[in-house]
Design a protein around this motif. Structure first.
Motif, PDB file in Angstrom:
ATOM      1  N   MET A 141       7.041 -23.088   6.875  1.00 35.20           N
ATOM      2  CA  MET A 141       7.405 -22.072   6.081  1.00 35.20           C
ATOM      3  C   MET A 141       6.916 -22.354   4.587  1.00 35.20           C
ATOM      4  O   MET A 141       7.320 -23.469   4.259  1.00 35.20           O
ATOM      5  CB  MET A 141       9.000 -21.821   5.953  1.00 35.20           C
ATOM      6  CG  MET A 141       9.325 -21.056   7.304  1.00 35.20           C
ATOM      7  SD  MET A 141      11.235 -20.330   7.147  1.00 35.20           S
ATOM      8  CE  MET A 141      11.882 -21.521   6.039  1.00 35.20           C
ATOM      9  N   ARG A 142       6.509 -21.578   3.843  1.00 39.93           N
ATOM     10  CA  ARG A 142       6.173 -21.932   2.536  1.00 39.93           C
ATOM     11  C   ARG A 142       6.958 -20.731   1.843  1.00 39.93           C
ATOM     12  O   ARG A 142       7.226 -19.479   2.061  1.00 39.93           O
ATOM     13  CB  ARG A 142       4.642 -21.290   2.170  1.00 39.93           C
ATOM     14  CG  ARG A 142       3.617 -22.427   3.087  1.00 39.93           C
ATOM     15  CD  ARG A 142       3.467 -23.746   2.287  1.00 39.93           C
ATOM     16  NE  ARG A 142       2.847 -24.631   3.164  1.00 39.93           N
ATOM     17  CZ  ARG A 142       2.668 -26.165   2.966  1.00 39.93           C
ATOM     18  NH1 ARG A 142       3.627 -26.540   2.047  1.00 39.93           N
ATOM     19  NH2 ARG A 142       2.075 -26.864   3.841  1.00 39.93           N
ATOM     20  N   PRO A 143       7.189 -21.282   0.423  1.00 38.82           N
ATOM     21  CA  PRO A 143       7.916 -20.271  -0.620  1.00 38.82           C
ATOM     22  C   PRO A 143       7.028 -19.351  -1.001  1.00 38.82           C
ATOM     23  O   PRO A 143       5.752 -19.260  -0.837  1.00 38.82           O
ATOM     24  CB  PRO A 143       7.975 -21.266  -1.821  1.00 38.82           C
ATOM     25  CG  PRO A 143       7.081 -22.328  -1.828  1.00 38.82           C
ATOM     26  CD  PRO A 143       6.747 -22.558  -0.350  1.00 38.82           C
ATOM     27  N   GLU A 144       7.402 -18.042  -1.136  1.00 35.16           N
ATOM     28  CA  GLU A 144       6.606 -16.757  -1.485  1.00 35.16           C
ATOM     29  C   GLU A 144       6.996 -16.025  -2.506  1.00 35.16           C
ATOM     30  O   GLU A 144       8.180 -15.895  -2.790  1.00 35.16           O
ATOM     31  CB  GLU A 144       6.263 -15.950  -0.314  1.00 35.16           C
ATOM     32  CG  GLU A 144       7.585 -15.680   0.609  1.00 35.16           C
ATOM     33  CD  GLU A 144       7.318 -15.209   2.135  1.00 35.16           C
ATOM     34  OE1 GLU A 144       6.578 -15.895   2.579  1.00 35.16           O
ATOM     35  OE2 GLU A 144       8.226 -14.323   2.592  1.00 35.16           O
ATOM     36  N   ILE A 145       6.026 -15.133  -2.890  1.00 36.32           N
ATOM     37  CA  ILE A 145       6.261 -14.125  -3.807  1.00 36.32           C
ATOM     38  C   ILE A 145       5.814 -12.928  -3.552  1.00 36.32           C
ATOM     39  O   ILE A 145       4.340 -12.843  -2.877  1.00 36.32           O
ATOM     40  CB  ILE A 145       5.691 -14.632  -5.299  1.00 36.32           C
ATOM     41  CG1 ILE A 145       6.207 -15.978  -5.821  1.00 36.32           C
ATOM     42  CG2 ILE A 145       5.928 -13.540  -6.372  1.00 36.32           C
ATOM     43  CD1 ILE A 145       5.413 -16.535  -6.742  1.00 36.32           C
ATOM     44  N   ILE A 146       6.551 -11.774  -3.450  1.00 37.70           N
ATOM     45  CA  ILE A 146       5.978 -10.528  -2.949  1.00 37.70           C
ATOM     46  C   ILE A 146       6.160  -9.547  -4.133  1.00 37.70           C
ATOM     47  O   ILE A 146       7.216  -9.264  -4.537  1.00 37.70           O
ATOM     48  CB  ILE A 146       6.642 -10.030  -1.787  1.00 37.70           C
ATOM     49  CG1 ILE A 146       6.578 -10.966  -0.721  1.00 37.70           C
ATOM     50  CG2 ILE A 146       6.033  -8.640  -1.354  1.00 37.70           C
ATOM     51  CD1 ILE A 146       7.527 -11.086   0.531  1.00 37.70           C
ATOM     52  N   ILE A 147       5.198  -8.950  -4.464  1.00 42.18           N
ATOM     53  CA  ILE A 147       5.059  -7.827  -5.573  1.00 42.18           C
ATOM     54  C   ILE A 147       4.627  -6.607  -4.958  1.00 42.18           C
ATOM     55  O   ILE A 147       3.422  -6.413  -4.636  1.00 42.18           O
ATOM     56  CB  ILE A 147       3.951  -7.977  -6.756  1.00 42.18           C
ATOM     57  CG1 ILE A 147       4.367  -9.751  -7.256  1.00 42.18           C
ATOM     58  CG2 ILE A 147       4.204  -7.211  -7.875  1.00 42.18           C
ATOM     59  CD1 ILE A 147       3.005 -10.428  -7.882  1.00 42.18           C
ATOM     60  N   ALA A 148       5.658  -5.861  -5.173  1.00 41.79           N
ATOM     61  CA  ALA A 148       5.141  -4.430  -4.432  1.00 41.79           C
ATOM     62  C   ALA A 148       4.704  -3.478  -5.458  1.00 41.79           C
ATOM     63  O   ALA A 148       4.910  -3.602  -6.726  1.00 41.79           O
ATOM     64  CB  ALA A 148       6.500  -3.753  -3.844  1.00 41.79           C
ATOM     65  N   ARG A 149       3.909  -2.564  -4.916  1.00 40.83           N
ATOM     66  CA  ARG A 149       3.154  -1.699  -5.819  1.00 40.83           C
ATOM     67  C   ARG A 149       3.492  -0.439  -5.677  1.00 40.83           C
ATOM     68  O   ARG A 149       2.847   0.216  -4.566  1.00 40.83           O
ATOM     69  CB  ARG A 149       1.436  -1.725  -5.879  1.00 40.83           C
ATOM     70  CG  ARG A 149       0.826  -3.183  -6.353  1.00 40.83           C
ATOM     71  CD  ARG A 149       0.956  -3.414  -7.806  1.00 40.83           C
ATOM     72  NE  ARG A 149       0.430  -2.229  -8.458  1.00 40.83           N
ATOM     73  CZ  ARG A 149      -0.771  -2.137  -8.854  1.00 40.83           C
ATOM     74  NH1 ARG A 149      -1.754  -3.061  -8.611  1.00 40.83           N
ATOM     75  NH2 ARG A 149      -1.660  -1.218  -9.473  1.00 40.83           N
ATOM     76  N   LYS A 150       4.023   0.461  -6.375  1.00 42.90           N
ATOM     77  CA  LYS A 150       4.608   1.699  -6.291  1.00 42.90           C
ATOM     78  C   LYS A 150       3.577   2.746  -6.732  1.00 42.90           C
ATOM     79  O   LYS A 150       3.369   3.973  -6.389  1.00 42.90           O
ATOM     80  CB  LYS A 150       5.902   2.223  -6.879  1.00 42.90           C
ATOM     81  CG  LYS A 150       7.077   1.414  -6.368  1.00 42.90           C
ATOM     82  CD  LYS A 150       8.225   1.542  -7.218  1.00 42.90           C
ATOM     83  CE  LYS A 150       9.316   0.940  -6.807  1.00 42.90           C
ATOM     84  NZ  LYS A 150      10.683   1.193  -7.609  1.00 42.90           N
ATOM     85  N   ASP A 151       2.633   2.248  -7.538  1.00 40.93           N
ATOM     86  CA  ASP A 151       1.701   3.317  -7.920  1.00 40.93           C
ATOM     87  C   ASP A 151       0.468   3.358  -7.048  1.00 40.93           C
ATOM     88  O   ASP A 151      -0.573   4.362  -7.291  1.00 40.93           O
ATOM     89  CB  ASP A 151       1.108   2.829  -9.269  1.00 40.93           C
ATOM     90  CG  ASP A 151       0.653   1.366  -9.442  1.00 40.93           C
ATOM     91  OD1 ASP A 151       1.039   0.707  -8.510  1.00 40.93           O
ATOM     92  OD2 ASP A 151      -0.107   0.975 -10.183  1.00 40.93           O
ATOM     93  N   VAL A 152       0.350   2.768  -5.700  1.00 42.45           N
ATOM     94  CA  VAL A 152      -0.796   2.819  -4.997  1.00 42.45           C
ATOM     95  C   VAL A 152      -0.164   3.324  -3.606  1.00 42.45           C
ATOM     96  O   VAL A 152       0.687   3.053  -3.073  1.00 42.45           O
ATOM     97  CB  VAL A 152      -1.192   1.120  -4.678  1.00 42.45           C
ATOM     98  CG1 VAL A 152      -2.324   1.463  -3.414  1.00 42.45           C
ATOM     99  CG2 VAL A 152      -1.735   0.554  -5.785  1.00 42.45           C
ATOM    100  N   THR A 153      -0.869   4.405  -3.110  1.00 42.95           N
ATOM    101  CA  THR A 153      -0.487   4.985  -1.809  1.00 42.95           C
ATOM    102  C   THR A 153      -1.706   4.571  -0.874  1.00 42.95           C
ATOM    103  O   THR A 153      -3.030   4.893  -1.069  1.00 42.95           O
ATOM    104  CB  THR A 153      -0.219   6.349  -2.163  1.00 42.95           C
ATOM    105  OG1 THR A 153      -1.671   7.086  -2.616  1.00 42.95           O
ATOM    106  CG2 THR A 153       0.866   6.903  -2.955  1.00 42.95           C
ATOM    107  N   HIS A 154      -1.328   4.287   0.234  1.00 42.39           N
ATOM    108  CA  HIS A 154      -2.375   4.264   1.237  1.00 42.39           C
ATOM    109  C   HIS A 154      -1.649   4.513   2.842  1.00 42.39           C
ATOM    110  O   HIS A 154      -0.825   4.033   3.117  1.00 42.39           O
ATOM    111  CB  HIS A 154      -2.544   2.726   1.745  1.00 42.39           C
ATOM    112  CG  HIS A 154      -3.549   2.326   2.342  1.00 42.39           C
ATOM    113  ND1 HIS A 154      -5.047   2.597   2.062  1.00 42.39           N
ATOM    114  CD2 HIS A 154      -3.495   1.684   3.204  1.00 42.39           C
ATOM    115  CE1 HIS A 154      -5.513   2.200   3.192  1.00 42.39           C
ATOM    116  NE2 HIS A 154      -4.585   1.294   3.910  1.00 42.39           N
TER     117      HIS A 154
END
Length: 197
Positions: A141-154
């Motif tokens: 397991m590695r440390p992680e950073i998750i950055i969500a983008r609300k301005d992108v729809t897909h």
């Protein structure tokens, strides 16, 4: 659960899951993050440094109630002083030091990879979630950073299946002698292969 955003894995971390706003405190990936660069108003911020964070800067960030520090490296002796004990080989992430510390490169002074630094810089001011949990042995397991983008729809089809490692994927080497180098997957041999080691 699927989202559009950015995902960064580090090499080593301590501290559990937290979240905050990304805030750059160094101008380049090779700068040292010392106490002077820690803002007084760091509450609920994920502070991003460069090549190294000093013990004094970590302690000041804890006092300023920062959520996390993301840097290239940290001295192992300072880690022992910070924790008050020698860290074993167990899973990290349960440390109660007042913030989460994520090293993107490893121990010592190592400039953060430009791609990692630039990705974090592009998302300054965005909300992110991070975890310092690390396990080096089986079930890595590695440390992680998750950055969500609300301005992108897909639109994702309902029958979409995420793909793992595939041809053409960009990978980063995390062992010597090619530590930090990027490459592309050119072959995925289906049979078991004996490595030199």
């Amino acid at each position: 659960i699927q989202a559009q955003g950015a995902f960064i894995q580090g090499i080593f971390g301590i501290g559990g899951e937290t979240c905050g706003t990304i805030h750059m405190v160094c101008k380049s990936p090779d700068e040292i993050l010392d106490e002077k660069r820690i803002p007084l108003d760091a509450h609920r911020k994920i502070l991003v440094g460069g090549s190294l964070v000093t013990l004094g800067a970590v302690q000041k960030a804890i006092q300023a109630k920062a959520s996390a520090l993301v840097v290239g490296g940290f001295h192992s002796l300072d880690l022992r002083k910070l924790l008050g004990y020698e860290l074993g080989v167990a899973i990290t992430g349960g440390e109660q030091i007042g913030l989460t510390l994520i090293l993107t490169e490893g121990f010592g002074q190592i400039a953060m990879a430009h791609r990692t630094f630039d990705l974090l810089k592009r998302h300054e001011g965005h909300m992110a979630s991070c975890s310092g949990a690390t396990q080096i042995r089986a079930g890595v397991m590695r440390p992680e950073i998750i950055i969500a983008r609300k301005d992108v729809t897909h639109h994702v089809p309902h029958d979409y299946e995420g793909k793992g490692l595939n041809l053409g994927a960009v990978v980063r080497v995390i062992r010597e002698p090619h530590f930090g180098q990027l490459g592309k997957v050119t072959a995925l041999p289906p049979q078991l292969t004996a490595l030199e080691t």
